[in-house]
Design a protein around this motif. Structure first.
Motif, short mmCIF file in Angstrom:
data_model
loop_
_atom_site.label_atom_id
_atom_site.label_comp_id
_atom_site.label_asym_id
_atom_site.label_seq_id
_atom_site.Cartn_x
_atom_site.Cartn_y
_atom_site.Cartn_z
N LYS A 172 0.83 -1.89 0.15
CA LYS A 172 0.06 -0.09 -0.36
C LYS A 172 0.77 1.52 0.04
N SER A 173 1.39 1.55 0.45
CA SER A 173 2.52 2.90 0.65
C SER A 173 3.22 3.10 -0.62
N GLN A 174 3.12 4.49 -0.58
CA GLN A 174 3.05 4.85 -1.39
C GLN A 174 5.11 6.15 -1.00
N VAL A 175 5.11 5.99 -0.52
CA VAL A 175 6.25 6.69 0.27
C VAL A 175 7.46 6.86 -0.34
N LEU A 176 8.05 6.43 -0.95
CA LEU A 176 9.66 6.15 -1.76
C LEU A 176 9.24 7.24 -3.08
N ASP A 177 7.85 6.38 -3.56
CA ASP A 177 7.83 7.55 -4.88
C ASP A 177 7.44 9.19 -4.87
N ALA A 178 6.45 9.12 -2.78
CA ALA A 178 6.05 10.96 -3.19
C ALA A 178 7.65 11.31 -2.47
N HIS A 179 8.15 10.71 -1.75
CA HIS A 179 9.48 11.53 -1.78
C HIS A 179 10.95 11.27 -2.80
N ASP A 180 10.16 11.02 -3.00
CA ASP A 180 11.07 10.49 -5.02
C ASP A 180 12.41 9.24 -4.09
N LEU A 181 12.40 8.71 -3.70
CA LEU A 181 13.35 8.23 -3.28
C LEU A 181 13.04 6.69 -4.09
N GLU B 1 22.02 17.45 2.60
CA GLU B 1 22.16 16.07 2.31
C GLU B 1 20.81 15.20 3.05
N ILE B 2 20.31 16.07 4.11
CA ILE B 2 19.44 15.46 5.17
C ILE B 2 17.75 16.32 4.28
N ARG B 3 16.93 15.19 4.17
CA ARG B 3 15.70 16.08 3.75
C ARG B 3 14.86 15.49 4.78
N LEU B 4 14.57 17.14 5.41
CA LEU B 4 13.10 16.75 6.73
C LEU B 4 12.26 16.58 5.93
N THR B 5 11.53 15.47 6.97
CA THR B 5 10.22 15.33 6.23
C THR B 5 9.56 15.29 7.54
N GLU B 6 8.15 15.45 8.14
CA GLU B 6 7.76 15.28 8.82
C GLU B 6 7.08 13.57 9.19
N ALA B 7 6.62 13.68 10.55
CA ALA B 7 6.79 11.93 10.66
C ALA B 7 5.79 11.21 10.51
N ALA C 131 26.80 10.35 4.05
CA ALA C 131 25.52 10.40 3.05
C ALA C 131 25.99 11.24 1.23
N ALA C 132 27.19 12.68 2.05
CA ALA C 132 27.69 12.84 0.68
C ALA C 132 28.98 11.85 0.05
N ARG C 133 29.46 10.79 0.89
CA ARG C 133 30.68 10.51 0.12
C ARG C 133 30.14 8.87 -0.61
N SER C 134 28.77 8.72 -0.21
CA SER C 134 28.34 7.32 -0.46
C SER C 134 27.34 7.76 -1.22
N GLU C 135 27.14 9.10 -1.58
CA GLU C 135 26.34 10.09 -2.52
C GLU C 135 24.69 9.05 -2.32
N LEU C 136 24.44 9.35 -1.10
CA LEU C 136 23.11 8.46 -0.96
C LEU C 136 22.55 9.33 -0.37
N ASP C 137 20.87 9.53 -0.29
CA ASP C 137 20.38 10.92 -0.39
C ASP C 137 19.92 9.91 1.47
N VAL C 138 19.22 11.06 2.06
CA VAL C 138 18.52 10.93 3.57
C VAL C 138 17.60 11.30 3.60
#
Ligand code: UD1
Ligand code: UDP
Length: 368
Positions: free
Chosen positions: A185-194, A256-262, A227-234
């Motif tokens: 059910k979860s659409q969370v990856l798409d919603a945050h472009d992950l 590098e750190i994307r804040l979002t609501e709980a 995150a910067a060294r390993s080119e990963l999103d957070v």
């Protein structure tokens, strides 16, 4: 009423949901007291809705305050309800101020007290949670230890063995029930472009980290550097306490750190299962990462969940950037085929059984 369940915060709602469900399935008469320690939708009602829990019979609406003012107000208000309901057993879960209040109030009345998730110890008495755990365990008549290690700590403190039952942790019941639904059910990856496997999940809310501007900034720098060294999103779903501190201290959160609501439970489970790595100071998140097979790096100086470290699912690194980067690298180089040490997902049944209310007299001791 046979059982009164006292809860007040996000992790208690999530970890007691399987117990409430077991009461429903076994036709056990129960009531729920919500202390109101957590009251924002994102920490409270969203979980009642998603986990299909009944509205609490009593919401005490206590809210935020200093430790003693909050705990004291809860004790008085819980007592009033318990006097009215005279339950046989009061159940509390975990280590929050709501747990302390529930166990103090119930232990002075003519009812038994059951502590779910008993016997956890960080051995760090500067943590409010450690004080709460110790008090709750020593007030309880029934101690539901999630693991043999937790039971061992209780025996070492002189708690009579007949009070202790190793049940596994009810979080396994919850994760087992909801992980597939989350994947579906979860659409969370798409919603945050992950993209699954290409990001890190961060949570930090514990008082000792976020109420200290130095420690909070340092842990954010460490995670951002990795995150910067390993080119990963957070992605960092922010607890309201941490959000307050970011604003009050005017903390400069690295790009590098994307804040979002709980997040709600399904979205959060989806993030935990698909992250390459989890950085956290949460107790429950250390357990869930371990159960879901995602390596965890704990931004604290100790843990009351040593089982996760013993199976090589978790590294305790503190908040120094160099230690965070080194711990994260090591975590990524470790195989993830560890065994979940927190039980088989039937903890709630064992808890009801131990207080003489379950249908599961046949469920044997926890394995794993
Ligand atoms: C509490 C527990 C902690 C647990 C966490 C789970 C204690 C001592 N701490 O910490 O062990 O890990 O819950 O998430 O019991 N706030 C809101 N909305 C809310 C609740 C709180 O905005 O619904 C904000 C307020 O600014 C409040 C602050 O968060 O002052 C702290 O809330 P509090 O309940 O005291 O502790 P938590 O940090 O949530
Ligand atoms: N959680 C959630 N959404 C979030 C962050 C956490 O649903 O954005 C859940 C998580 O799955 C776990 C619980 O909240 O079950 C952990 O609670 P928290 O970290 O607040 O408290 P702790 O376990 O440290 O007491």
């Amino acid at each position: 009423t046979a059982v009164t369940i006292v809860l007040g915060t996000r992790p208690e709602i999530i970890k007691l949901a399987p117990v409430i469900d077991a009461c429903e399935r076994s036709d056990v008469g129960y009531s729920v007291i919500h202390t109101g320690q957590h009251y924002s939708d994102e920490l409270d009602t969203v979980f009642f809705d998603q986990l299909e829990l009944p509205t609490p019979d009593h919401n005490l609406g206590i809210g935020s305050d200093s430790h003693s003012a909050q705990t004291g107000a809860m004790i008085g208000a819980i007592e009033e309800v318990l006097l009215d309901e005279s339950p046989d057993v009061v159940l509390v879960q975990g280590d929050t101020n709501s747990v302390l209040a529930g166990s103090v109030a119930a232990s002075k009345l003519d009812c038994e007290v059951g502590h779910v998730e008993a016997g956890l110890r960080s051995f760090d008495r500067s943590m409010p949670e450690e004080i709460n755990r110790v008090f709750a365990d020593h007030a309880a008549d029934h101690l539901f230890a999630p693991t043999e290690q937790a039971a061992q700590y209780l025996r070492e403190e002189g708690i009579p063995v007949e009070r202790i039952t190793v049940t596994g942790n009810t979080i396994v019941d919850a994760v087992t029930r909801y992980r597939d639904l989350a994947a579906e059910k979860s659409q969370v990856l798409d919603a945050h472009d992950l993209t699954a496997g290409e990001f890190c999940l961060l949570t930090a809310h514990r008082a000792e980290n976020v109420d200290d501007a130095e420690r909070f900034s340092s842990l954010l720098r460490g995670v951002a550097e990795f995150a910067a060294r390993s080119e990963l999103d957070v992605i960092y779903p922010v607890h309201p306490r941490a959000r307050d501190r970011i604003d009050a201290f005017d903390i400069d959160v690295p790009d590098e750190i994307r804040l979002t609501e709980a997040q709600d439970f399904l979205d959060f489970l989806r993030l935990e299962s698909t992250a390459q790595l989890v950085f956290t100071d949460s107790g429950g998140v250390q357990e869930e990462a371990c159960i879901l097979g995602t390596p965890c790096v704990t931004l604290r100086d100790n843990t009351e969940r040593p089982e996760t470290v013993a199976v090589d699912a978790n590294r305790i690194v503190g908040v120094e950037p160099a230690e965070i980067v080194a711990g994260a690298r090591e975590a990524l180089d470790t195989s993830t085929d560890w065994e979940n040490p927190f039980g088989d997902g039937r903890s709630a049944e064992r808890i009801l059984d131990a207080v003489g209310l379950g249908p599961a007299a046949s469920v044997e001791g926890v394995t794993g």
